[in-house]
Design a protein around this motif. Structure first.
Motif, PDB file in Angstrom:
ATOM      1  N   ARG A  26     -35.716  19.442  89.575  1.00  0.00           N
ATOM      2  CA  ARG A  26     -35.560  20.299  90.659  1.00  0.00           C
ATOM      3  C   ARG A  26     -34.503  21.141  90.371  1.00  0.00           C
ATOM      4  O   ARG A  26     -34.363  22.416  90.957  1.00  0.00           O
ATOM      5  N   GLN A  27     -33.450  20.785  90.117  1.00  0.00           N
ATOM      6  CA  GLN A  27     -32.040  21.471  89.908  1.00  0.00           C
ATOM      7  C   GLN A  27     -31.079  20.775  88.888  1.00  0.00           C
ATOM      8  O   GLN A  27     -31.349  19.619  88.234  1.00  0.00           O
ATOM      9  N   TRP A  28     -30.209  21.726  88.371  1.00  0.00           N
ATOM     10  CA  TRP A  28     -29.105  20.942  87.505  1.00  0.00           C
ATOM     11  C   TRP A  28     -27.832  21.750  88.223  1.00  0.00           C
ATOM     12  O   TRP A  28     -27.802  22.804  88.736  1.00  0.00           O
ATOM     13  N   ALA A  29     -26.722  20.908  87.884  1.00  0.00           N
ATOM     14  CA  ALA A  29     -25.455  21.338  88.116  1.00  0.00           C
ATOM     15  C   ALA A  29     -24.375  21.326  87.267  1.00  0.00           C
ATOM     16  O   ALA A  29     -24.528  20.119  86.528  1.00  0.00           O
ATOM     17  N   VAL A  30     -23.508  21.961  86.923  1.00  0.00           N
ATOM     18  CA  VAL A  30     -22.447  22.098  85.779  1.00  0.00           C
ATOM     19  C   VAL A  30     -21.120  21.998  86.485  1.00  0.00           C
ATOM     20  O   VAL A  30     -20.921  22.919  87.252  1.00  0.00           O
ATOM     21  N   VAL A  31     -20.400  20.964  86.348  1.00  0.00           N
ATOM     22  CA  VAL A  31     -19.000  21.044  86.500  1.00  0.00           C
ATOM     23  C   VAL A  31     -17.932  21.278  85.445  1.00  0.00           C
ATOM     24  O   VAL A  31     -18.292  20.233  84.518  1.00  0.00           O
ATOM     25  N   ASP A  32     -17.339  22.271  85.377  1.00  0.00           N
ATOM     26  CA  ASP A  32     -16.826  22.760  84.014  1.00  0.00           C
ATOM     27  C   ASP A  32     -15.336  21.910  83.860  1.00  0.00           C
ATOM     28  O   ASP A  32     -15.048  20.961  84.820  1.00  0.00           O
ATOM     29  N   ALA A  33     -14.762  22.169  82.994  1.00  0.00           N
ATOM     30  CA  ALA A  33     -13.517  21.429  82.505  1.00  0.00           C
ATOM     31  C   ALA A  33     -12.315  21.572  83.727  1.00  0.00           C
ATOM     32  O   ALA A  33     -11.407  20.975  83.857  1.00  0.00           O
ATOM     33  N   GLN A  34     -12.409  22.578  84.438  1.00  0.00           N
ATOM     34  CA  GLN A  34     -11.604  23.068  85.430  1.00  0.00           C
ATOM     35  C   GLN A  34     -12.002  22.767  86.834  1.00  0.00           C
ATOM     36  O   GLN A  34     -11.490  23.044  87.835  1.00  0.00           O
ATOM     37  N   GLY A  35     -12.946  22.068  86.968  1.00  0.00           N
ATOM     38  CA  GLY A  35     -13.861  21.545  88.116  1.00  0.00           C
ATOM     39  C   GLY A  35     -14.573  22.362  88.884  1.00  0.00           C
ATOM     40  O   GLY A  35     -14.854  22.049  90.039  1.00  0.00           O
ATOM     41  N   PHE A  61     -33.636  15.450  90.139  1.00  0.00           N
ATOM     42  CA  PHE A  61     -35.230  15.208  89.987  1.00  0.00           C
ATOM     43  C   PHE A  61     -35.771  14.810  91.516  1.00  0.00           C
ATOM     44  O   PHE A  61     -35.015  14.008  92.304  1.00  0.00           O
ATOM     45  N   ASN A  62     -36.972  15.314  91.760  1.00  0.00           N
ATOM     46  CA  ASN A  62     -37.699  14.610  92.698  1.00  0.00           C
ATOM     47  C   ASN A  62     -37.766  12.909  92.324  1.00  0.00           C
ATOM     48  O   ASN A  62     -38.208  12.932  91.171  1.00  0.00           O
TER      49      ASN A  62
END
Length: 214
Positions: free
Chosen positions: A169-178, A161-162
């Protein structure tokens, strides 16, 4: 980004992460300031009713795709990728649907099985079945990292977020494999009225065959 690459990235970008994966570090205790910022983020998300924005999706390998997103809370969302990407993603009626126009293939999943389902709930609560593991602040941005309670090994979602005023503003997904995939929103427009057909995914293939715009 070619179609096969994008299809491979899609589960990491927007769908529920896979099962087995690396162990995650134990989450630090949240401070009172953290809890106050989480409450501000919840309030902003809860007040959001409609949003139209451009988006840029970047995978860990640098592959990129752009498009237009529509969000209508609660429960509705549409991500349409710019050509030549043939993908259409729609959330509605408790289901998450993605359709490959080129292959004429469709997949449907429960909305509750996707990280973005958290954002589309009628009442957004970053607690209970959601655990906030980290709150970070830098460069005028507020980052809130979370995972499904008791399922940290599946992967994590970070909402960016701002910080002032609060705005997603953004989202990021880190999956189970990194593997990490980021989706950044820009040129946001709030408070618009969207035609119901935007979120109708029952017969997109038939509409394509009839030449009716998606």
């Amino acid at each position: 980004m070619d179609r096969r690459t994008l299809l491979a990235l899609l589960p990491a970008a927007l769908l529920s992460p896979g099962a087995a994966g690396p162990a995650w570090a134990q989450s630090p205790a949240l401070t009172e300031r953290d809890r106050a910022d989480i409450a501000r983020a919840e309030a902003w998300l809860g007040a959001l009713r409609t949003l139209k924005a451009r988006f840029l999706q970047i995978a860990q390998n640098g592959a990129a795709a752009e498009g237009t997103a529509w969000i209508q809370r609660p429960g509705r969302m549409r991500f349409e990728y710019d050509p030549p990407e043939p993908l259409l993603l729609v959330a509605s009626y408790g289901q998450f649907f993605y359709f490959d126009r080129q292959l004429k293939q469709a997949t449907t999943l429960p909305l509750s099985s996707t990280p973005l389902g958290i954002l589309l709930r009628d009442e957004v609560r970053l607690a209970g079945d959601v655990t906030v593991s980290r709150v970070e602040r830098s460069g005028g941005l507020l980052r809130i990292t979370l995972f499904r309670t008791g399922q940290a090994a599946e992967g994590r979602l970070t909402l960016v977020f701002n910080e002032s005023p609060v705005e997603l503003r953004q989202w990021a997904v880190v999956d189970a494999q990194g593997h990490e995939t980021r989706v950044t929103l820009y040129q946001p427009e709030y408070g618009g009225r969207f035609p119901a057909i935007l979120f109708d995914f029952n017969d997109p293939r038939f509409r394509d065959e009839l030449g009716i715009p998606q």
